[in-house]
Structure formats: structure tokens, C-alpha cells
Design a protein around this motif. Sequence first.
Motif, PDB file in Angstrom:
ATOM      1  N   THR A  34       0.867  -1.163   0.013  1.00 46.83           N
ATOM      2  CA  THR A  34      -0.022   0.168   0.139  1.00 46.83           C
ATOM      3  C   THR A  34       0.888   1.311  -0.012  1.00 46.83           C
ATOM      4  N   SER A  35       1.990   1.202   0.281  1.00 49.27           N
ATOM      5  CA  SER A  35       2.547   2.339   0.396  1.00 49.27           C
ATOM      6  C   SER A  35       3.214   2.934  -0.785  1.00 49.27           C
ATOM      7  N   THR A  36       3.082   4.351  -1.016  1.00 49.91           N
ATOM      8  CA  THR A  36       3.623   4.931  -2.090  1.00 49.91           C
ATOM      9  C   THR A  36       4.870   5.395  -2.167  1.00 49.91           C
ATOM     10  N   VAL A  37       5.509   5.250  -1.085  1.00 46.95           N
ATOM     11  CA  VAL A  37       7.035   5.749  -0.879  1.00 46.95           C
ATOM     12  C   VAL A  37       7.900   4.509  -0.574  1.00 46.95           C
ATOM     13  N   LYS A  38       8.869   4.375  -1.359  1.00 45.83           N
ATOM     14  CA  LYS A  38       9.681   3.515  -1.421  1.00 45.83           C
ATOM     15  C   LYS A  38      10.264   3.224   0.050  1.00 45.83           C
ATOM     16  N   GLN A  39      10.220   2.015   0.830  1.00 44.87           N
ATOM     17  CA  GLN A  39      10.632   1.883   2.023  1.00 44.87           C
ATOM     18  C   GLN A  39      12.344   1.546   1.955  1.00 44.87           C
ATOM     19  N   LYS A  40      12.981   1.787   3.128  1.00 47.51           N
ATOM     20  CA  LYS A  40      14.249   1.509   3.415  1.00 47.51           C
ATOM     21  C   LYS A  40      14.624   0.084   3.352  1.00 47.51           C
ATOM     22  N   SER A  41      15.241  -0.528   2.785  1.00 45.05           N
ATOM     23  CA  SER A  41      15.632  -1.895   2.706  1.00 45.05           C
ATOM     24  C   SER A  41      15.796  -2.560   4.009  1.00 45.05           C
ATOM     25  N   TYR A  42      16.248  -2.006   5.097  1.00 46.56           N
ATOM     26  CA  TYR A  42      16.497  -2.382   6.371  1.00 46.56           C
ATOM     27  C   TYR A  42      15.438  -2.478   7.185  1.00 46.56           C
ATOM     28  N   SER A  58      -2.521  -3.635  10.450  1.00 43.85           N
ATOM     29  CA  SER A  58      -2.658  -4.111   9.015  1.00 43.85           C
ATOM     30  C   SER A  58      -4.110  -3.461   8.657  1.00 43.85           C
ATOM     31  N   PHE A  59      -5.048  -3.623   9.408  1.00 46.45           N
ATOM     32  CA  PHE A  59      -6.339  -3.166   9.012  1.00 46.45           C
ATOM     33  C   PHE A  59      -6.401  -1.587   9.084  1.00 46.45           C
ATOM     34  N   MET A  60      -5.566  -0.886  10.142  1.00 45.23           N
ATOM     35  CA  MET A  60      -5.551   0.515  10.174  1.00 45.23           C
ATOM     36  C   MET A  60      -5.053   1.121   8.668  1.00 45.23           C
ATOM     37  N   MET A  61      -3.951   0.437   8.226  1.00 43.79           N
ATOM     38  CA  MET A  61      -3.448   0.875   6.769  1.00 43.79           C
ATOM     39  C   MET A  61      -4.235   0.830   5.868  1.00 43.79           C
ATOM     40  N   LEU A  62      -5.602  -0.067   5.938  1.00 40.37           N
ATOM     41  CA  LEU A  62      -6.430  -0.270   5.072  1.00 40.37           C
ATOM     42  C   LEU A  62      -7.791   0.205   5.114  1.00 40.37           C
ATOM     43  N   LYS A  63      -7.563   1.320   6.042  1.00 41.89           N
ATOM     44  CA  LYS A  63      -8.897   1.801   6.536  1.00 41.89           C
ATOM     45  C   LYS A  63      -9.548   2.664   5.787  1.00 41.89           C
ATOM     46  N   SER A  64      -9.020   3.327   4.553  1.00 45.11           N
ATOM     47  CA  SER A  64      -9.463   3.915   3.701  1.00 45.11           C
ATOM     48  C   SER A  64     -10.140   3.072   2.343  1.00 45.11           C
ATOM     49  N   GLU A  65      -9.645   1.818   2.216  1.00 52.77           N
ATOM     50  CA  GLU A  65     -10.160   0.615   1.439  1.00 52.77           C
ATOM     51  C   GLU A  65     -11.409   0.220   2.340  1.00 52.77           C
ATOM     52  N   LEU A  66     -11.426   0.134   3.548  1.00 50.55           N
ATOM     53  CA  LEU A  66     -12.475  -0.486   4.294  1.00 50.55           C
ATOM     54  C   LEU A  66     -13.660   0.532   4.308  1.00 50.55           C
ATOM     55  N   LYS A  67     -13.359   1.747   4.247  1.00 53.15           N
ATOM     56  CA  LYS A  67     -14.558   2.839   4.278  1.00 53.15           C
ATOM     57  C   LYS A  67     -15.248   2.558   2.622  1.00 53.15           C
ATOM     58  N   LYS A  68     -14.478   2.352   1.817  1.00 46.71           N
ATOM     59  CA  LYS A  68     -14.952   2.373   0.552  1.00 46.71           C
ATOM     60  C   LYS A  68     -15.647   1.244   0.462  1.00 46.71           C
ATOM     61  N   LEU A  69     -15.175  -0.034   0.973  1.00 50.33           N
ATOM     62  CA  LEU A  69     -15.937  -1.150   0.903  1.00 50.33           C
ATOM     63  C   LEU A  69     -17.511  -1.144   1.627  1.00 50.33           C
ATOM     64  N   ILE A  70     -17.380  -0.448   2.925  1.00 47.63           N
ATOM     65  CA  ILE A  70     -18.665  -0.498   3.511  1.00 47.63           C
ATOM     66  C   ILE A  70     -19.377   0.730   3.021  1.00 47.63           C
ATOM     67  N   PHE A  71     -19.110   1.808   2.775  1.00 45.49           N
ATOM     68  CA  PHE A  71     -20.184   2.707   2.372  1.00 45.49           C
ATOM     69  C   PHE A  71     -20.361   2.727   0.788  1.00 45.49           C
ATOM     70  N   TRP A 108      -7.969  -7.675  -2.742  1.00 49.37           N
ATOM     71  CA  TRP A 108      -6.970  -8.799  -2.245  1.00 49.37           C
ATOM     72  C   TRP A 108      -6.337  -8.367  -1.187  1.00 49.37           C
ATOM     73  N   LEU A 109      -5.884  -7.232  -0.633  1.00 49.73           N
ATOM     74  CA  LEU A 109      -5.580  -6.861   0.503  1.00 49.73           C
ATOM     75  C   LEU A 109      -6.313  -7.077   1.555  1.00 49.73           C
ATOM     76  N   ILE A 110      -7.532  -6.560   1.572  1.00 49.23           N
ATOM     77  CA  ILE A 110      -8.525  -6.806   2.426  1.00 49.23           C
ATOM     78  C   ILE A 110      -8.819  -8.447   2.824  1.00 49.23           C
ATOM     79  N   THR A 114      -8.212 -10.156   6.575  1.00 50.49           N
ATOM     80  CA  THR A 114      -9.320 -10.673   7.098  1.00 50.49           C
ATOM     81  C   THR A 114      -9.116 -12.097   7.127  1.00 50.49           C
ATOM     82  N   GLY A 115      -8.547 -12.808   6.160  1.00 46.49           N
ATOM     83  CA  GLY A 115      -8.359 -14.229   6.232  1.00 46.49           C
ATOM     84  C   GLY A 115      -7.537 -14.302   7.540  1.00 46.49           C
ATOM     85  N   VAL A 116      -6.256 -13.813   7.658  1.00 45.25           N
ATOM     86  CA  VAL A 116      -5.509 -13.960   8.856  1.00 45.25           C
ATOM     87  C   VAL A 116      -6.366 -13.622  10.132  1.00 45.25           C
TER      88      VAL A 116
END
Length: 351
Positions: free
Chosen positions: A90-98, A150-163, A174-176, A180-182
Motif C-alpha cells: 500500500t505504500s507509495t513511498v519506497k521503504q528503506k531496505s532494512y 494492518s487493518f488501520m493501513m487499509l482503513k480507506s479501502e474498508l470505508k470504500k467497501l462499507i459505504f 485482495w489486501l482486504i 481478513t483471512g489472517v
Amino acid sequence: MDIGQQILFFFSAIGAFNGLFLSAYFAFFIKNKNRSTYFLAALLFVVSVRVTKSVFLIFYEGISTHFIQVGLSACMLIGPFLYLYVKEATSTVKQKSYQWLWHVVPVIIGMTLIGIYYPYKEHRYLWMRTQSGYLCWFLFGQWFTYVLLSFMMLKSELKKLIFKRVELTNKQVWLITINTGVFIIWLAYFTTNYTSYIVGALSFSFVLYLSILFWILKRRKSDLFFEEPQKYTSKKITASEAETIIAQLNIIMQKEELHKKPEIKLKQLAEKLNISSHFLSQLLNDNLGKSFSQYINTWRVETAKKLIQNNDQFTLEAIGFEAGFSSKSSFYSTFKKVTGTTPSSFKKQIS
């Protein structure tokens, strides 16, 4: 084992076996590997090890306590790898490798030390869900905390799904589904005192095959969500899907003014929309009749026109840079191509 136990063993073990197989596939055989696919492979591996431990513990009384220890230790890595996978996807910024090591290495060291000083064989009570089962409660607490993060990082997607305000992309769904499966697997293991210990293994088989079914159905429509697309798709984007994404695109462009960044790339804009680069390119070409550079330059020209109309303090060259053009020549040539006149002529016309 009687026939009933054999059937139960089969359905609980097949998920663990195929989880290990898919883990190896994503880690070593998938064509377009990236850090996201490695985290997904690691997640499937540790869940499969945990479930395999459960299956053999139920059906084989003589199972080694060392194997049980490994299964419990793997459980401590489920949450971190889920979190790392969702964050990377979900990140749009490249994370540091370590950076990811901070979520994994301390867990491995901690579980190794616990296994040495408080092994399951001699301190079984610490690993059981009783009042004195401190390690067990910590394990479930840590796992649940990462699921929540993990759900917090997907909160915008969850809002779209719910509303249902905006249609979700395949990657978002896929991410949701994975998250949810885990959570379902965690819930199944957490409630085994009221059900049966084998429910955790069965839930993994159910979640795994449900996800595979989802994957197969979506595969007919688009590239896999964890792969970088190989080539431009020839399938026409539906009008409703295009309208939804274009609306999102316009909102992002208006709010973040990405066109003012001379270095803006197609991939960066696609990541903002959670779609692939080739999908966005096709969308712009098929539905707006523009390439990515043409689309961005249109925004820049419109911005420059507003600045010329409303600002007498800046030179035309400064306005070009403010609108996002990288040079005076590109500003003048693009402005004339889009409007049919030069910036200086346009300024005279409105004076």
C-alpha cells in the motif's frame, strides 16, 4: 484413525501443504518478484508451519516437542509478515531496505531465547491458554496487534467497501481478503477452548482455498495483484470502471497538484490510485485520448493560464516553472501545442 478422522486430517492438512507450496512458488518461481511477494511468501510459510504443528499435534500423539516449539515460534511471525506485506503493497513511498528487519529480527531472537530458557517440553503451562500461560497470551496479543495495525493501513479501502462510495480495485480487494483471512485464522485459534483445536487448521484451509478461488476468478480479468504487469493489456476498460477511476484521478490531481512536480512519473500516479502503471496508461489513452505526458501537460497548461490571468507579478518563465514545466522551452512549446498560441500572445489577448 477411523474414516471420519482421516477425512478431517485430509482437509486440515491439505491447506498447510498447499500453503507451503504457494510459499515456495512466490519466493522462487514467480516471474516478477519484488519485496512484496517475498513478504507474502514468508506469511504463507509461517502460517503453514503453525497449522502443520496443529494438525500433527491432534492426530499424532508422539509428535516431537521440538516441532511444537518451532510451530509456536512461527506463530509469532505471522503478524509481522502480514503487516510488512500490507505496508509494502500500500505504500507509495519506497521503504528503506532494512526497516522491515525491526519487525522480524527481535521476534526471532526473542523466540530463540524463550525456546532455550523456557522450552515447551519443560514449561508447557506457559504456552497454554490458562491464567499462568503468559507466553500464550503474549503470542495471541502480539498477533492481534499486528492484524489491527494492518487493518488501520487499509482503513480507506474498508470505508470504500462499507459505504460503497468508490469501487475498489482488484489489489485493494485482495489486501482486504488477505488481512481478513489472517484475522479469521487468529480468531479460530483464539476460540479453540470453546470449539476444537483443529478448527484453526480447518479455517486456514478454508481461507486459503477461498483466496485461491478469488485469485483464479480475478486472473481472468487482470494481472495478479502481486506481480508487475509484463505488457500492455488489450482488454477494453468498462465505462463505469473508467468513470470511477477518472473521478479519483481528478480528485488526487486537484488536491495534491502532482502536475507541479516536474519529476512526476506514471508509476507514482498509478500507485496513488492503487492500480498498475499499464492500466493507468490504457485508461488515459482509451478514455481521454491522451498519453500520460499529454495528460500531465494539460494540467500544467491550465494552471499556467490561471496564473497568467490572475498574477501580474511573475514573469512568464516563472509561471512555467510554477506550473510544473522543467524548462522555458518546454513550457512555450507545450503551451502552444495545447492552446494554439504562445504564453505571451495569450497574455496579450486577456489584457
